[in-house]
Write a protein that holds these residues in place. Structure first.
Motif, short mmCIF file in Angstrom:
data_model
loop_
_atom_site.label_atom_id
_atom_site.label_comp_id
_atom_site.label_asym_id
_atom_site.label_seq_id
_atom_site.Cartn_x
_atom_site.Cartn_y
_atom_site.Cartn_z
N ASP A 85 -44.68 -103.84 164.01
CA ASP A 85 -43.24 -103.90 163.48
C ASP A 85 -43.22 -102.81 162.45
N HIS A 86 -44.21 -102.19 161.79
CA HIS A 86 -44.08 -101.18 161.11
C HIS A 86 -43.93 -99.86 161.95
N ILE A 87 -44.45 -99.80 163.04
CA ILE A 87 -44.73 -98.57 163.89
C ILE A 87 -43.29 -98.60 164.39
N ASP A 88 -42.64 -99.61 164.73
CA ASP A 88 -41.27 -99.37 165.54
C ASP A 88 -40.44 -99.07 164.53
N ALA A 89 -40.44 -99.65 163.17
CA ALA A 89 -39.53 -99.34 162.23
C ALA A 89 -39.48 -97.76 161.61
N PHE A 90 -40.90 -97.29 161.90
CA PHE A 90 -41.11 -95.99 161.44
C PHE A 90 -40.43 -94.92 162.42
N ILE A 91 -40.57 -95.28 163.68
CA ILE A 91 -40.05 -94.36 164.87
C ILE A 91 -38.58 -94.59 164.77
N ASP A 134 -33.39 -91.71 163.43
CA ASP A 134 -32.09 -91.46 162.66
C ASP A 134 -32.08 -90.48 161.54
N THR A 135 -33.28 -89.62 161.31
CA THR A 135 -33.07 -88.58 160.32
C THR A 135 -32.40 -87.31 160.96
N ASP A 136 -31.60 -86.71 160.02
CA ASP A 136 -31.02 -85.63 160.58
C ASP A 136 -31.82 -84.46 160.20
N TYR A 140 -43.55 -96.52 155.36
CA TYR A 140 -43.66 -97.71 156.18
C TYR A 140 -45.10 -97.93 156.62
N PHE A 141 -45.94 -96.98 155.86
CA PHE A 141 -47.22 -97.54 156.17
C PHE A 141 -47.89 -97.10 154.67
N PRO A 142 -47.62 -98.23 153.91
CA PRO A 142 -48.09 -97.72 152.33
C PRO A 142 -49.71 -98.06 152.28
N VAL A 143 -50.13 -97.31 151.29
CA VAL A 143 -51.57 -97.49 151.03
C VAL A 143 -51.63 -98.64 150.17
#
Length: 468
Positions: A301-307, A312-314, A342-345
């Motif tokens: 889920d985190h990987i998909d959200a990160f991708i 979506d970034t300009d 999306y991948f916090p420590v």
């Protein structure tokens, strides 16, 4: 004066100080204000819940175990029944030797042993929670071949000057010279004590402090300890037989300014012919080592959200930049910001597995019943109560061994096709953990009628057994 400590009807809030003007006697009377009492498993749980569940504290446990190889399983079973793992666990009369000293470890604890290499018996051990910051103090060991001791120095979390604590476990055999022992322990305390040092010395001293005022040996020992403000917190018999009851196991503490926050007690169980003793010190805590690690969660889920966020970034401004260095720096900053989002420590505490899954609710109830029969036998030592207790204890011991054997047999059968998991199960079964058992603990194996001590041959035999 100390004898009145054991009179439950005494009202120490109304002491007649005109009749108790001796300063040493008054110091000992101060001990009588402690709530030392006997506890069964339910009462101990209630004490812990009422006073210590949400308060910082240290907890100490001591028992003369009379052979760790024989009684270790009973000890750890009992901790599971109590559902409490003490900060420090001290054992006397461990009866270890060079072949057994590394075999009996408790997950989550660092074990220190001192044993007799030239004869059977004696020995002491300290189990210190692995999160605790401590250093060994061999310079404080009692200088005697007959008296066993281990001393360590703990670092306390404290805003006061008391930032250090010296902790010791001592076993004095009854056959040794008590006057020499009193002199030796006095010198040890003098070396280890300073104005800003708390001291906790526990063990089996084989000096019955219930005889204070009547016995010169006891008087000298208690007077020396109290001269360093070290007070015994256990004031009820710890070894009870059909003909005697004595206070020979104790925990000495110099926390005089805050003695009301010390809660001692005696646990009524049959680990050996000595009753276990414990002590909670409320409002104190020990500086801990780093027992956690940092990690990131890489779930799908985190990987998909990160991708999706990266897509979506300009990136147009970076692509059109004339400076490669500026473009890379901007790209890196944006990428790292999203990566950390999306991948916090996260800081994760290391989990310590101490469970014994085969000890279910029914077996815990059986252990409680066995201890109840033991208490009844000690209270009313009739032949019937004795036979009932020993018969039930023997039956329960067999049941516990069979339950453990069945648990590991079923586990190995379930993972017979997974060699890595099988070895993990074997390590767990023999108590082997990271750094717990030395590689050379067992140097010989029996193969039929032959004894093998050659390392390559041993390895080949193991390979042959597991491959075929």
């Amino acid at each position: 004066m100390l004898r009145s400590t054991f009179d439950n009807d005494s009202d120490y809030s109304q002491l007649d100080f005109l009749n108790d003007i001796d300063p040493d006697d008054n110091l000992l009377n101060f001990i009588a204000n402690d709530p030392c009492q006997y506890y069964n498993e339910q009462e101990f749980t209630q004490l812990k819940r009422d006073k210590f569940s949400n308060n910082p504290h240290l907890s100490f446990f001591h028992v003369n175990i009379r052979s760790v190889p024989k009684n270790f399983n009973s000890l750890t079973d009992y901790f599971h029944v109590l559902d409490h793992w003490f900060t420090i666990i001290a054992l006397t009369e461990t009866w270890h030797n060079v072949n057994t000293q590394d075999l009996f470890n408790i997950p989550g604890y660092t074990c220190l042993n001192k044993f007799r290499s030239n004869r059977r018996g004696g020995g002491v051990a300290l189990y210190i929670a692995q999160s605790i910051d401590f250093v060994e103090r061999p310079d404080l060991s009692i200088p005697s071949e007959d008296v066993d001791s281990i001393f360590v120095q703990l670092k306390l979390n404290s805003t006061s000057c008391n930032s250090k604590a010296v902790l010791g476990v001592v076993y004095r055999p009854p056959s040794t010279d008590p006057h020499q022992f009193t002199s030796d322990i006095s010198n040890v305390i003098a070396r280890g004590k300073s104005d800003d040092t708390r001291m906790f010395i526990m063990g089996d001293f084989n000096i019955d402090i219930s005889q204070y005022g009547e016995n010169t040996i006891c008087n000298d020992f208690v007077d020396i300890m109290s001269s360093f403000c070290l007070l015994p917190v256990i004031s009820l018999p710890t070894r009870i037989t059909e003909t005697s009851s004595t206070i020979i196991d104790n925990i000495f503490c110099n926390n005089v300014d805050n003695m009301l926050n010390v809660t001692p007690g005696i646990l009524c169980t049959d680990l050996s012919d000595h009753l276990p003793i414990f002590c909670f010190v409320q409002g104190a805590s020990i500086a801990t080592c780093n027992d956690s690690f940092c990690t990131r969660s890489y779930s799908q889920d985190h990987i998909d959200a990160f991708i999706n966020s990266v897509n979506d970034t300009d990136w147009l401004e970076i692509i059109q930049s004339d400076s490669a260095q500026t473009a890379f720096s901007n790209f890196f900053d944006i990428f790292k910001e999203k990566y950390d989002e999306y991948f916090p420590v996260k800081t994760v505490n290391r989990k310590i597995k101490r469970s014994k899954p085969w000890i279910n609710g029914n077996l815990k109830s059986c252990i409680n019943k066995k201890n109840k029969l033991y208490r009844k036998y000690k209270r009313i030592p009739s032949v019937y109560n004795k036979n009932t207790y020993y018969t039930y204890k023997s039956s329960l011991s067999k049941t516990l061994k069979l339950a453990e054997k069945k648990y590991y047999a079923d586990l190995i059968a379930e993972n017979k096709d997974n060699m890595r998991k099988t070895w993990s199960i074997i390590k767990e079964a023999i108590g082997s953990g990271r750094g717990q058992i030395k590689a050379n603990t067992c140097t010989k194996f029996q193969d039929g009628e032959n004894t093998i001590d050659d390392v390559p041959t041993i390895a080949n035999k193991f390979n042959h057994t597991f491959v075929n």
